[in-house]
Design a protein around this motif. Sequence first.
Motif, PDB file in Angstrom:
ATOM      1  N   MET B   1       0.868  -1.196   0.000  1.00  0.00           N
ATOM      2  CA  MET B   1       0.000   0.000   0.000  1.00  0.00           C
ATOM      3  C   MET B   1       0.891   1.228   0.000  1.00  0.00           C
ATOM      4  SD  MET B   1      -3.029   1.337   0.211  1.00  0.00           S
ATOM      5  CE  MET B   1      -4.037  -0.055   0.546  1.00  0.00           C
ATOM      6  N   GLU B   2       0.839   1.920  -1.083  1.00  0.00           N
ATOM      7  CA  GLU B   2       1.705   3.092  -1.190  1.00  0.00           C
ATOM      8  C   GLU B   2       0.995   4.295  -0.549  1.00  0.00           C
ATOM      9  OE1 GLU B   2       4.677   3.588  -2.122  1.00  0.00           O
ATOM     10  OE2 GLU B   2       4.885   5.542  -3.036  1.00  0.00           O
ATOM     11  N   TYR B   3       1.574   4.776   0.513  1.00  0.00           N
ATOM     12  CA  TYR B   3       0.991   5.947   1.141  1.00  0.00           C
ATOM     13  C   TYR B   3       1.646   7.207   0.611  1.00  0.00           C
ATOM     14  CZ  TYR B   3      -1.378   3.107   4.627  1.00  0.00           C
ATOM     15  OH  TYR B   3      -2.195   2.204   5.261  1.00  0.00           O
ATOM     16  N   SER B   4       0.882   8.265   0.627  1.00  0.00           N
ATOM     17  CA  SER B   4       1.416   9.543   0.205  1.00  0.00           C
ATOM     18  C   SER B   4       2.188  10.184   1.359  1.00  0.00           C
ATOM     19  CB  SER B   4       0.254  10.431  -0.233  1.00  0.00           C
ATOM     20  OG  SER B   4       0.712  11.671  -0.622  1.00  0.00           O
ATOM     21  N   ILE B   5       1.621  10.056   2.559  1.00  0.00           N
ATOM     22  CA  ILE B   5       2.271  10.621   3.741  1.00  0.00           C
ATOM     23  C   ILE B   5       2.263   9.567   4.842  1.00  0.00           C
ATOM     24  CG2 ILE B   5       2.143  12.382   5.533  1.00  0.00           C
ATOM     25  CD1 ILE B   5       0.530  14.078   3.654  1.00  0.00           C
ATOM     26  N   GLU B   6       3.404   9.383   5.478  1.00  0.00           N
ATOM     27  CA  GLU B   6       3.446   8.501   6.643  1.00  0.00           C
ATOM     28  C   GLU B   6       4.025   9.265   7.811  1.00  0.00           C
ATOM     29  OE1 GLU B   6       4.924   4.812   4.022  1.00  0.00           O
ATOM     30  OE2 GLU B   6       4.924   4.419   6.172  1.00  0.00           O
ATOM     31  N   PHE B   7       3.320   9.199   8.908  1.00  0.00           N
ATOM     32  CA  PHE B   7       3.743   9.919  10.109  1.00  0.00           C
ATOM     33  C   PHE B   7       3.679   8.867  11.213  1.00  0.00           C
ATOM     34  CE2 PHE B   7       4.472  14.186  11.624  1.00  0.00           C
ATOM     35  CZ  PHE B   7       4.053  14.219  12.941  1.00  0.00           C
ATOM     36  N   ASN B   8       4.778   8.090  11.354  1.00  0.00           N
ATOM     37  CA  ASN B   8       4.703   6.879  12.177  1.00  0.00           C
ATOM     38  C   ASN B   8       5.270   7.059  13.567  1.00  0.00           C
ATOM     39  OD1 ASN B   8       3.658   5.641   9.888  1.00  0.00           O
ATOM     40  ND2 ASN B   8       5.661   4.952   9.192  1.00  0.00           N
ATOM     41  N   ASP B   9       4.404   6.998  14.577  1.00  0.00           N
ATOM     42  CA  ASP B   9       4.820   7.031  15.987  1.00  0.00           C
ATOM     43  C   ASP B   9       5.776   8.171  16.273  1.00  0.00           C
ATOM     44  OD1 ASP B   9       4.963   3.536  15.663  1.00  0.00           O
ATOM     45  OD2 ASP B   9       3.450   4.674  16.760  1.00  0.00           O
ATOM     46  N   ILE B  10       5.362   9.354  15.931  1.00  0.00           N
ATOM     47  CA  ILE B  10       6.273  10.486  16.050  1.00  0.00           C
ATOM     48  C   ILE B  10       6.233  11.095  17.440  1.00  0.00           C
ATOM     49  CG2 ILE B  10       6.835  12.769  15.159  1.00  0.00           C
ATOM     50  CD1 ILE B  10       7.318  10.535  13.220  1.00  0.00           C
ATOM     51  N   VAL B  11       7.420  11.307  17.968  1.00  0.00           N
ATOM     52  CA  VAL B  11       7.558  12.038  19.222  1.00  0.00           C
ATOM     53  C   VAL B  11       8.503  13.196  18.964  1.00  0.00           C
ATOM     54  CG1 VAL B  11       8.421  11.959  21.588  1.00  0.00           C
ATOM     55  CG2 VAL B  11       7.243   9.979  20.638  1.00  0.00           C
ATOM     56  N   LYS B  12       8.120  14.381  19.451  1.00  0.00           N
ATOM     57  CA  LYS B  12       9.024  15.513  19.330  1.00  0.00           C
ATOM     58  C   LYS B  12       9.063  16.190  20.677  1.00  0.00           C
ATOM     59  CE  LYS B  12      11.526  18.807  17.527  1.00  0.00           C
ATOM     60  NZ  LYS B  12      12.925  18.535  17.202  1.00  0.00           N
ATOM     61  N   ARG B  13      10.253  16.245  21.236  1.00  0.00           N
ATOM     62  CA  ARG B  13      10.312  16.912  22.523  1.00  0.00           C
ATOM     63  C   ARG B  13      11.340  18.031  22.481  1.00  0.00           C
ATOM     64  NH1 ARG B  13      13.570  12.299  25.862  1.00  0.00           N
ATOM     65  NH2 ARG B  13      15.637  12.927  25.118  1.00  0.00           N
ATOM     66  N   TYR B  14      11.077  19.014  23.287  1.00  0.00           N
ATOM     67  CA  TYR B  14      11.972  20.157  23.420  1.00  0.00           C
ATOM     68  C   TYR B  14      12.482  20.203  24.844  1.00  0.00           C
ATOM     69  CZ  TYR B  14      10.157  21.944  19.027  1.00  0.00           C
ATOM     70  OH  TYR B  14       9.806  22.105  17.725  1.00  0.00           O
ATOM     71  N   ARG B  15      13.714  20.647  24.972  1.00  0.00           N
ATOM     72  CA  ARG B  15      14.264  20.823  26.316  1.00  0.00           C
ATOM     73  C   ARG B  15      13.761  22.126  26.870  1.00  0.00           C
ATOM     74  NH1 ARG B  15      20.234  18.711  27.461  1.00  0.00           N
ATOM     75  NH2 ARG B  15      20.145  19.560  29.530  1.00  0.00           N
ATOM     76  N   LEU B  16      13.365  22.109  28.120  1.00  0.00           N
ATOM     77  CA  LEU B  16      12.930  23.350  28.747  1.00  0.00           C
ATOM     78  C   LEU B  16      14.129  24.080  29.323  1.00  0.00           C
ATOM     79  CD1 LEU B  16       9.742  22.199  30.614  1.00  0.00           C
ATOM     80  CD2 LEU B  16       9.892  23.623  28.600  1.00  0.00           C
TER      81      LEU B  16
END
Lengths: 274, 414
Positions: B1-16
Amino acid sequence: MTTYSSNKTQLGQLMAHKDLLISWTSRIVKARYQQSVLGGLWAVVQPLALALIFTAVFTLVIRMDTGEIPYIVFSYTALVPWLLFEQSISSSVLSLVANMGLVSKIYFPREVLPIAEVGARLVDFVIAFVVLIGFMVFYGLPVFTLSWIYLPIILITQLCLVLGIGFIGSALNVFFRDVSHVIVLILKIWMYATPIIYPVTLVQSQLQNFGLERFYWLYFLNPMSAIIESYRNVILHNEGLNEFFWIAAIISVTVLMFGYWLFKRLEFRFADVV
Amino acid sequence: MEYSIEFNDIVKRYRLGQSVTSIRDMVKNVGRRAEPEYHYAVNGVDFQLKRGESLGIIGPNGAGKTTTLKLLSGVTKPTSGVIKVNGRFSALIELGAGFHPDLTGRENVYLNGTILGMSRAEITERFDDILDFAGIGQFIDTPVKRYSSGMYARLGFSIAAHVDPDVLLVDEVLAVGDFAFRAKCYKRMDDLRAKGTSLIFVTHDMDAVRRVCDQGMVMYGGEAIFRGTSAEAVVAYSDVVRKAAKKASQQKDLSTVENGLAQRVMTFAADIQNVSMLNSEGELVTTHEPGDEATIVVEFDVNQDIKSPVFAFTIRKPDGTLVYDATTQWLNIETPSYKAGEAGRVEYKVNLNLIEGSYDIGVDMASHDLGSYIDRIERAMGFAIVNGSGAKGIADLQPKFNFNKAEPADKVNG
């Protein structure tokens, strides 16, 4: 673990954005001249004004021996590439921070910004260079001799050095804002370590006075020394490139490769620092 | 299955905290090892889109929507997870990005266009279309610092609309621009979708989400808390907002409430316990058709004796537009008094002559002299009107049409 799928290499990505590079460079050039009265003349006025001041000092106050070449031509020939060096580094170091809004919102290869600053200053360089030719004609010096064929090599070497320093400086400046101030200071001092207002023969003779001729080569660890001297040799003395130039060329290319590598490594953190 | 967009289990963290420590700080903190604190802007979000699909991302400010777009467009890298975007993409996170005020519109079109990924040749080819769509006429050759904000937005969107990407990412940029312009933009997004472009649209405009996207995702606190059709997502979002408001109002004491919902004193002589909605058959529903009869039921517990309180209810659209506001005082309706310990129940029977869409009900009780509130819930519950006639606006006037030929003028006199 984290991959951003893109089937182009880094340079491939950059080339895919070459139109952006052209647009951004022309934006800088147009914007700079849009609101100034003198416009393109500034490219000439700056080196010329400096050359005049130095000429006044070093012919009237202190005698500087530059052989058969009039001092003003001697200094102007060095000031034109020197100002390219100094100004393109200063603006490219600030280019990322100055465009933080764009960097934090849109994706494009970030190196476009420092490269465009250098490109914009090249335009100034060309204009100032044309005036140099005018000078030489005025003083009856031979122009377009065979050695001019080396000019592109010297220019490209200089650009490698400039871009390398620009990449390192601009990337570091994003995280440590002091970097731009430090670089500006270093550039000012650097000018005196380079044979711009004085001839290289002066360095030789001074070293001889102290019996230290064998350290002459240390002077040429500064790649700009060899580059500026080569410009003079080629333009004014119809000479070729000596071994010091090739050392400078190796140093410059190394700086470029290291600078680009460092830049690309730090690139993805730029947008996270505001 | 060809996806156009894949956003798999994304985590984005910033340091405070400070990202750069000065020498002074370093000296101060010698020997002290501080635990780094993190803020998780995106915490385990996972979705995939196929060609031609469109996803609307909605949620309160700070939910992580813009960060998600930035991750998708490559402006920033995820802390963990894999993102794949297949094909050429164009991100509209700011209109007129890169515009220089001293350059003309024409020059800025090339500048902005190349930033968005077009080649100069493509821009030249599409220049007339871009000009046409933006509708700024001969001003194209004036410096953009002379443009109004509307012209700026129109030109900015027009350039982006002509990028012809495989994936289009749009952040909340259409807020500037009048209704006609926004309609033009939505139509353009429809055209792109029909051609197979995948679309991700971040916005606060609930109508826009339903109009433009087939799927919807609600983000809150960095997590995707709902995924479904765009209509379902809009309702789910109202729930989220309502719960948040309830939580805020539950931190109440018997003194001034400062949460912006009520700045007068709330006495809590009674506590509203439950708000529900019944249809004409007495069934508990939240979906109605235009013109349906419905009953709003408010149940409350009485803590102190109350003399003839004023009851009120409001109906608002999710963006806050007032649809209807009625109090027993304005309507000159007598209300009973209550004694402490009793449980009260109020029913408002209404005719829901409303246009298709979602709505929020607010209820409140105030003292008889309107000197203080007893209790209020700004968004007590939501309901939806479905199967509308196609008319637009707020009120559904249930028109009946009659077509006749008009009598000629002389015949009327004759």
